[in-house]
Design a protein around this motif. Structure first.
Motif, PDB file in Angstrom:
ATOM      1  N   GLU A   1       0.819  -1.209   0.000  1.00 12.57           N
ATOM      2  CA  GLU A   1       0.000   0.000   0.000  1.00 12.57           C
ATOM      3  C   GLU A   1       0.854   1.260   0.000  1.00 12.57           C
ATOM      4  OE1 GLU A   1      -2.626  -0.589   3.332  1.00 12.57           O
ATOM      5  OE2 GLU A   1      -3.935  -1.928   2.175  1.00 12.57           O
TER       6      GLU A   1
ATOM      7  N   LYS B   1       1.615   2.363  -3.281  1.00 15.28           N
ATOM      8  CA  LYS B   1       0.362   2.577  -4.026  1.00 15.28           C
ATOM      9  C   LYS B   1      -0.039   1.359  -4.841  1.00 15.28           C
ATOM     10  CE  LYS B   1       0.221   6.944  -2.770  1.00 15.28           C
ATOM     11  NZ  LYS B   1       0.243   7.021  -1.336  1.00 15.28           N
TER      12      LYS B   1
ATOM     13  N   LYS C   1      -1.876  -2.621  -5.097  1.00 17.10           N
ATOM     14  CA  LYS C   1      -3.089  -3.302  -4.644  1.00 17.10           C
ATOM     15  C   LYS C   1      -2.942  -4.788  -4.960  1.00 17.10           C
ATOM     16  CE  LYS C   1      -8.114  -3.300  -5.450  1.00 17.10           C
ATOM     17  NZ  LYS C   1      -8.332  -4.215  -4.400  1.00 17.10           N
TER      18      LYS C   1
ATOM     19  N   ASN D   1       1.339   0.988 -10.195  1.00 18.13           N
ATOM     20  CA  ASN D   1       1.586   1.928 -11.300  1.00 18.13           C
ATOM     21  C   ASN D   1       1.141   1.360 -12.655  1.00 18.13           C
ATOM     22  OD1 ASN D   1       2.739   3.764  -9.500  1.00 18.13           O
ATOM     23  ND2 ASN D   1       4.759   2.843  -9.747  1.00 18.13           N
TER      24      ASN D   1
END
Length: 158
Positions: A66, A69, A71, A94
């Motif tokens: 996390e 960024k 998941k 990304n």
């Protein structure tokens, strides 16, 4: 691929080793995977929603993903080779997809923490000892009680 959920944890009656039970809600089939004590503890902590004072290993992994960024898209129990289960953690970061080799128990513990789906490939279903129509815990208990010691070497994997 079959979408499964963690039905629960149990102990092998002969070896006292933990077993995580994955269950396909549609077909009611269950897949038992023998795992280690520490991994069982990590899964149980999340199933019971027990908070720990500091992040455990799987919490740390979730925080790192996390933090970048990312998941967790899903985890997949992908193979069974030489009596050992294999899994992949599929992460999106990304706009790129990354597949990470994992033990099933670690992948499952992470999936529970990230509310990610758990899948099992058809290949694993076909080559594993599946509990058919495991619609209640009694069926699973009966199956475990009928195991013979020679069955254990076939299903290591954690």
């Amino acid at each position: 691929m079959h979408k499964m959920v963690v039905h629960g944890l149990t102990l092998d009656p002969l070896t006292n080793m933990p077993i995580v039970i994955l269950k396909d809600k549609e077909s009611q089939r269950a897949l038992p995977i023998w795992i280690g004590v520490f991994e069982a503890n990590a899964i149980l902590l999340e199933l019971e929603k027990i908070d720990t004072p500091r992040p455990m290993t799987h919490d740390l992994l979730k925080n790192v993903i996390e933090g970048f960024k990312g998941k967790v898209k899903r985890v997949v129990v992908s193979d069974l080779k030489d009596s050992t289960y294999y899994a992949n953690i599929e992460i999106t970061v990304n706009n790129s997809n990354v597949k990470i080799d994992s033990r099933p128990s670690d992948a499952i513990a992470l999936a529970l923490r990230t509310n990610s789906p758990i899948y099992v490939t058809e290949k694993v279903i076909a080559s594993s000892k599946i509990i058919d129509k495991a619609d209640d815990d009694e069926k699973i208990k009966e199956w475990l009680e009928d195991l013979k010691p020679e069955d254990f070497g076939k299903y290591r994997g954690g």
